[in-house]
Scaffold this active site. Structure first.
Site, PDB file in Angstrom:
ATOM      1  N   ASP A   1      -6.028   0.306   0.098  1.00  0.00           N
ATOM      2  CA  ASP A   1      -6.170   0.608   1.517  1.00  0.00           C
ATOM      3  C   ASP A   1      -7.536   0.103   1.960  1.00  0.00           C
ATOM      4  O   ASP A   1      -8.203  -0.613   1.223  1.00  0.00           O
ATOM      5  CB  ASP A   1      -6.008   2.117   1.763  1.00  0.00           C
ATOM      6  CG  ASP A   1      -7.140   2.905   1.151  1.00  0.00           C
ATOM      7  OD1 ASP A   1      -8.053   2.308   0.552  1.00  0.00           O
ATOM      8  OD2 ASP A   1      -7.139   4.136   1.265  1.00  0.00           O
TER       9      ASP A   1
ATOM     10  N   LYS B   1       0.837  -1.202   0.000  1.00  0.00           N
ATOM     11  CA  LYS B   1       0.000   0.000   0.000  1.00  0.00           C
ATOM     12  C   LYS B   1       0.873   1.255   0.000  1.00  0.00           C
ATOM     13  O   LYS B   1       0.715   2.150  -0.837  1.00  0.00           O
ATOM     14  CB  LYS B   1      -0.945  -0.017   1.208  1.00  0.00           C
ATOM     15  CG  LYS B   1      -1.935   1.134   1.245  1.00  0.00           C
ATOM     16  CD  LYS B   1      -1.445   2.275   2.110  1.00  0.00           C
ATOM     17  CE  LYS B   1      -2.413   3.440   2.069  1.00  0.00           C
ATOM     18  NZ  LYS B   1      -1.925   4.564   2.901  1.00  0.00           N
TER      19      LYS B   1
END
Length: 212
Positions: free
Chosen positions: A143, A124
DNA sequence: ATCCCGAGGG
DNA sequence: CCCTCTGGAT
């Protein structure tokens, strides 16, 4: 090659999101790749808005990898405390900066493989840095918002973020990977919220089967 | 699976 | 008091 129905659906979602949020950008404030990396590490389980409240003073006092690596741990923890998980984040920030200095000649690395070697950095965070600091579309930023909306919209059945990312990469043209993420995140914040999704206001509702 | 952790709203 | 909020490492 012919597009699958899932690909068409993903493109339709992207088209609508571009109309809804034409100016969506990364909402973290930063002046350099290192600063974006640090801001993104701080954003774990924390809103960008809150990160932006601590980074001005943080970066004024410790603007680069060297100063961050050499900062007093207690001072660093105090400066970032309100972002939560501050002990882990402080340790990771200093570990990452140390490694950048020792192993990467003081520069934030520009590949996924190298970024993943930094403590506190997984896909991420790496995707955010690659896309916004370097303009490299290495993957799709997944996310909690991207995860939740992708599942609700039926773009993936997976629960593991890495598998979700792989599914999304298969459905979207590479040049739109970050466009998709950044706008899905906007939509997740404003409309498709975790607890109380506002399906009445949602412009994607007609192609979404999720009902809470 | 569990831990790390604070701020702000209802 | 309860809940939510842009992950990563063990």
């Amino acid at each position: 090659m012919k597009k699958s129905n899932q690909e068409k659906k993903a493109l339709e979602i992207l088209k609508i999101l571009k109309q809804l949020y034409p100016d969506a950008t990364c909402s973290l404030t930063y002046d350099s790749p290192v600063q974006l990396l640090i801001a993104t590490i701080l954003s774990a389980q924390c809103t960008d808005e809150r990160v932006n409240k601590v980074t001005p003073e943080l970066f004024a006092r410790f603007p680069d990898a060297e100063s961050l690596a050499n900062a007093d741990r207690e001072v660093l923890e105090t400066l970032i405390r309100s972002t939560g998980f501050y002990r882990n984040k402080a340790k990771n920030i200093q570990g990452a900066c140390q490694k950048i200095i020792e192993d990467f000649n003081g520069k934030v690395p520009r590949t996924m493989e190298e970024l993943l070697l930094l403590p506190g950095v997984a896909r991420k965070t790496a995707n955010v840095v690659l896309a916004h600091a370097f303009g490299i579309n290495a993957g799709v930023t997944v996310d909690t918002h991207v995860k939740r909306l992708s599942q609700r919209l039926g773009l993936t059945k997976a629960t593991d973020p890495v598998k979700i990312e792989k599914d999304l990469m298969g459905l979207l043209p590479q040049e739109d990977w970050e466009n998709f993420s950044i706008r899905i995140i906007y939509h997740g914040r404003q409309i498709c919220k975790a607890r109380t999704p506002n399906c009445q206001e949602c412009k994607l509702a007609y192609l979404c089967s999720f009902k809470d």
